[in-house]
Scaffold this active site. Structure first.
Site, mmCIF file in Angstrom:
data_model
loop_
_atom_site.group_PDB
_atom_site.id
_atom_site.type_symbol
_atom_site.label_atom_id
_atom_site.label_comp_id
_atom_site.label_asym_id
_atom_site.label_seq_id
_atom_site.Cartn_x
_atom_site.Cartn_y
_atom_site.Cartn_z
ATOM 1 N N PHE A 136 0.858 -1.191 0.000
ATOM 2 C CA PHE A 136 0.000 0.000 0.000
ATOM 3 C C PHE A 136 0.888 1.233 0.000
ATOM 4 C CE2 PHE A 136 -2.071 3.218 2.773
ATOM 5 C CZ PHE A 136 -3.370 3.267 2.306
ATOM 6 N N GLY A 137 0.851 2.005 -1.045
ATOM 7 C CA GLY A 137 1.743 3.156 -1.154
ATOM 8 C C GLY A 137 1.023 4.472 -0.953
ATOM 9 N N THR A 139 2.586 6.940 1.849
ATOM 10 C CA THR A 139 3.627 7.837 2.354
ATOM 11 C C THR A 139 4.654 8.185 1.273
ATOM 12 O OG1 THR A 139 3.378 6.784 4.501
ATOM 13 C CG2 THR A 139 5.382 8.073 4.172
ATOM 14 N N PRO A 141 8.420 10.685 0.466
ATOM 15 C CA PRO A 141 9.564 11.247 1.197
ATOM 16 C C PRO A 141 9.219 12.571 1.905
ATOM 17 C CG PRO A 141 10.276 10.411 -0.934
ATOM 18 C CD PRO A 141 8.784 10.258 -0.894
ATOM 19 N N TRP A 169 8.915 3.942 2.666
ATOM 20 C CA TRP A 169 8.491 3.230 3.887
ATOM 21 C C TRP A 169 7.313 2.303 3.617
ATOM 22 C CZ3 TRP A 169 12.102 3.326 7.171
ATOM 23 C CH2 TRP A 169 12.839 4.481 7.427
ATOM 24 N N GLY A 245 -9.929 5.584 4.718
ATOM 25 C CA GLY A 245 -10.870 4.485 5.032
ATOM 26 C C GLY A 245 -10.123 3.169 5.231
ATOM 27 N N GLY A 347 16.412 -7.707 33.523
ATOM 28 C CA GLY A 347 17.809 -7.289 33.676
ATOM 29 C C GLY A 347 18.554 -7.452 32.361
ATOM 30 N N GLU A 371 0.856 4.265 10.410
ATOM 31 C CA GLU A 371 -0.617 4.335 10.463
ATOM 32 C C GLU A 371 -1.085 5.501 11.333
ATOM 33 O OE1 GLU A 371 -2.712 2.113 9.000
ATOM 34 O OE2 GLU A 371 -1.319 0.540 8.407
ATOM 35 N N THR A 373 0.980 8.794 13.504
ATOM 36 C CA THR A 373 1.867 8.796 14.677
ATOM 37 C C THR A 373 1.042 9.025 15.947
ATOM 38 O OG1 THR A 373 2.262 11.174 14.725
ATOM 39 C CG2 THR A 373 3.683 9.891 13.251
HETATM 40 C C1 FAD Z 1 8.452 0.179 9.322
HETATM 41 C C2 FAD Z 1 7.464 1.112 8.678
HETATM 42 C C3 FAD Z 1 6.524 0.617 7.781
HETATM 43 C C4 FAD Z 1 5.628 1.498 7.137
HETATM 44 N N1 FAD Z 1 4.745 0.989 6.215
HETATM 45 C C5 FAD Z 1 4.017 1.856 5.446
HETATM 46 C C6 FAD Z 1 3.201 1.370 4.371
HETATM 47 O O1 FAD Z 1 3.082 0.148 4.153
HETATM 48 N N2 FAD Z 1 2.572 2.270 3.569
HETATM 49 C C7 FAD Z 1 2.669 3.621 3.776
HETATM 50 O O2 FAD Z 1 2.080 4.376 3.007
HETATM 51 N N3 FAD Z 1 3.414 4.110 4.792
HETATM 52 C C8 FAD Z 1 4.087 3.272 5.633
HETATM 53 N N4 FAD Z 1 4.881 3.748 6.658
HETATM 54 C C9 FAD Z 1 5.027 5.199 6.811
HETATM 55 C C10 FAD Z 1 4.344 5.762 8.033
HETATM 56 O O3 FAD Z 1 2.946 5.715 7.906
HETATM 57 C C11 FAD Z 1 4.885 7.178 8.247
HETATM 58 O O4 FAD Z 1 6.211 7.021 8.705
HETATM 59 C C12 FAD Z 1 4.070 7.987 9.220
HETATM 60 O O5 FAD Z 1 2.831 8.359 8.661
HETATM 61 C C13 FAD Z 1 4.785 9.255 9.686
HETATM 62 O O6 FAD Z 1 5.316 9.963 8.620
HETATM 63 P P1 FAD Z 1 6.863 10.459 8.662
HETATM 64 O O7 FAD Z 1 7.686 9.303 9.052
HETATM 65 O O8 FAD Z 1 7.113 11.152 7.389
HETATM 66 O O9 FAD Z 1 6.911 11.480 9.880
HETATM 67 P P2 FAD Z 1 6.519 13.037 9.838
HETATM 68 O O10 FAD Z 1 5.141 13.200 9.296
HETATM 69 O O11 FAD Z 1 7.608 13.809 9.210
HETATM 70 O O12 FAD Z 1 6.470 13.366 11.392
HETATM 71 C C14 FAD Z 1 7.653 13.618 12.161
HETATM 72 C C15 FAD Z 1 7.231 14.006 13.570
HETATM 73 O O13 FAD Z 1 6.439 15.214 13.518
HETATM 74 C C16 FAD Z 1 5.200 15.003 14.163
HETATM 75 N N5 FAD Z 1 4.171 15.791 13.488
HETATM 76 C C17 FAD Z 1 3.812 15.736 12.175
HETATM 77 N N6 FAD Z 1 2.818 16.603 11.923
HETATM 78 C C18 FAD Z 1 2.515 17.192 13.116
HETATM 79 C C19 FAD Z 1 1.548 18.159 13.532
HETATM 80 N N7 FAD Z 1 0.668 18.676 12.662
HETATM 81 N N8 FAD Z 1 1.545 18.544 14.821
HETATM 82 C C20 FAD Z 1 2.403 18.013 15.706
HETATM 83 N N9 FAD Z 1 3.340 17.089 15.386
HETATM 84 C C21 FAD Z 1 3.383 16.699 14.115
HETATM 85 C C22 FAD Z 1 4.942 13.513 14.073
HETATM 86 O O14 FAD Z 1 4.066 13.064 15.092
HETATM 87 C C23 FAD Z 1 6.343 12.942 14.219
HETATM 88 O O15 FAD Z 1 6.673 12.838 15.577
HETATM 89 C C24 FAD Z 1 5.707 2.877 7.398
HETATM 90 C C25 FAD Z 1 6.630 3.356 8.335
HETATM 91 C C26 FAD Z 1 7.491 2.490 8.977
HETATM 92 C C27 FAD Z 1 8.471 3.021 9.989
#
Ligand code: FAD
Length: 391
Positions: A136-137, A139, A141, A169, A245, A347, A371, A373
């Protein structure tokens, strides 16, 4: 790794709230995890390899599309059975639960809910049997918590679409046969497209050096002028609500899944505390250790009740996105804290692969981020109760 001696805690007799089918599904999944997953998972995680041999077994226990109707190859179960299944699989490992969650909630669900009859008939049975694996794509960069800003886009070229962009990711990406990709059309509207491995200009490089979800393969999806047949567009829903959804369904599964990881950590720590002698007595007699264990079972029990109630609401079609969000956030936080406390009870042994705790703890660091944060779910609750968006 030590033999799997897991005994599930049920402090409030939550079993009494389950029907016979729920218990049967849970027991079948639990015994599959003990027999097939527990013996191999530590090695797979240490080597950072996805154990592909588990795919057939996951399909056989019905973990691919538990709630998809049997007409399309799914197990046709209710939401509580789906939750219990995720709980038991994640008791083994969050990475393996992630594979099952992605396949069910993020690949089969959008095809089932938004796809054409032809797409459903062609793909769902193959996904349910594990013959085909999906990813599922969403996210990108530069767009994680804010997927609505995505840059991935497609243009109408008459008899096909032309897809460009990149996703990061993405769980299961390195070996998936198909990807459900969310991209904007020329009007900036988000649509789901089915992208197939082998299409020219489509590649899925693996992301290495993860300290978390090591037994789950994660990668990128790169689209360079990929020609997508028009019949591969999901016709029945568009806009950001479509991928959200799917996330509702996956987040619901996570709210149950992480209870499994927490139960495994608690059960391991309790057994260890009763056996480990220091100062001439088992550490379980010490008030400080009892405080940790008592708080853990209290939090697990609260999380179990939250998940069960959410499941009943979901079965009735009444669960809101904000309610699902609250359960995901609360239960992952609960599991992460329990993993950290359990690790301390063991420990030095707690940092080794002899026990599952450190692996659960590292895995949960991803689960608390993906899914939505921890912060984002808090903002969803905030919006729901105040009516004001603080994003
Ligand atoms: C192992 C793994 C598997 C994954 N699998 C998938 C997948 O299958 N498909 C997919 O599409 N994605 C996937 N993801 C991506 C994942 O959903 C994203 O990493 C996640 O949505 C957060 O995005 P980001 O890492 O870019 O963090 P960012 O959005 O850059 O957030 C960085 C920090 O800023 C905080 N933040 C962001 N916006 C706000 C705000 N408005 N107010 C306050 N704080 C904020 C966040 O809480 C976080 O602490 C995966 C991630 C990992 C680690």
């Amino acid at each position: 790794m030590k033999p799997d001696l897991f005994t599930a805690p049920d402090y409030y007799n939550i079993d009494d709230l389950l029907n016979e089918e729920h218990k049967m599904v849970r027991e079948a999944t639990r015994s599959w995890v003990k027999k097939e997953l527990s013996p191999i998972i530590e090695d797979a995680a240490q080597k950072a390899e996805f154990p592909k041999d588990l795919l057939n077994g996951l399909a056989e226990i019905g973990a691919f599309g538990p709630y998809i109707p049997a007409d399309y190859g799914g197990a046709g179960l209710d939401q509580i059975s789906y939750g219990l299944m995720m709980q038991e699989i994640e008791r083994g490992d969050s990475g393996i639960r992630s594979t099952a969650s992605v396949q069910s909630s993020l690949v089969m669900y959008p095809i089932f809910a938004y796809g054409s009859e032809e797409q459903k008939k062609k793909l769902l049975p193959k996904l349910a049997s594990g013959e085909m694996i999906g990813c599922f794509g969403l996210t990108e960069p530069d767009f994680g918590s804010n997927p609505g800003g995505m840059l991935t886009n497609f243009k109408d070229k008459g008899d096909h679409y032309l897809l460009n962009g990149a996703k990061l990711w993405i769980s299961n990406a390195p070996f998936a046969d198909i990807a459900i990709v969310w991209a904007k059309n020329e009007e900036g509207r988000i649509h789901g497209l089915i992208v197939e491995r082998g299409m020219e200009g489509f590649s899925t490089p693996e992301t290495h050096n993860k300290w978390s979800l090591r037994a789950s393969a994660t990668g990128e999806l790169i689209f360079n002028d990929v020609k997508i047949p028009k019949k591969n567009l999901l016709p029945n829903k568009n806009g950001l609500g479509a991928p959200l959804g799917c996330l509702d369904s996956a987040r619901y599964g996570i709210a149950w899944g992480v209870i499994g990881a927490a139960m495994d950590c608690y059960d391991t720590a309790l057994r260890y505390a009763k056996e480990r002698i220091q100062f001439g007595k088992p550490i379980a007699v010490k008030q400080l250790q009892q405080k940790k264990l008592s708080e853990m079972i209290t939090e697990i029990t609260k999380a179990q009740l939250l998940a069960w109630r959410l499941g009943t609401l979901k079965n009735e079609g009444k669960a809101t996105s904000a309610q699902i969000s609250m359960a995901k956030r609360n239960n992952v936080d609960m599991a992460l804290k329990i993993a950290r406390e359990s690790r301390q009870i063991l420990g030095a042994m707690g940092i080794t692969g002899e026990y599952s705790i450190m692996r659960h703890m590292m895995n949960l660091e991803s689960v608390v981020t993906y899914e939505g944060t921890h912060d984002i779910h808090l903002l969803i609750t905030g919006l729901d109760i105040t009516g004001h968006s603080a994003f």
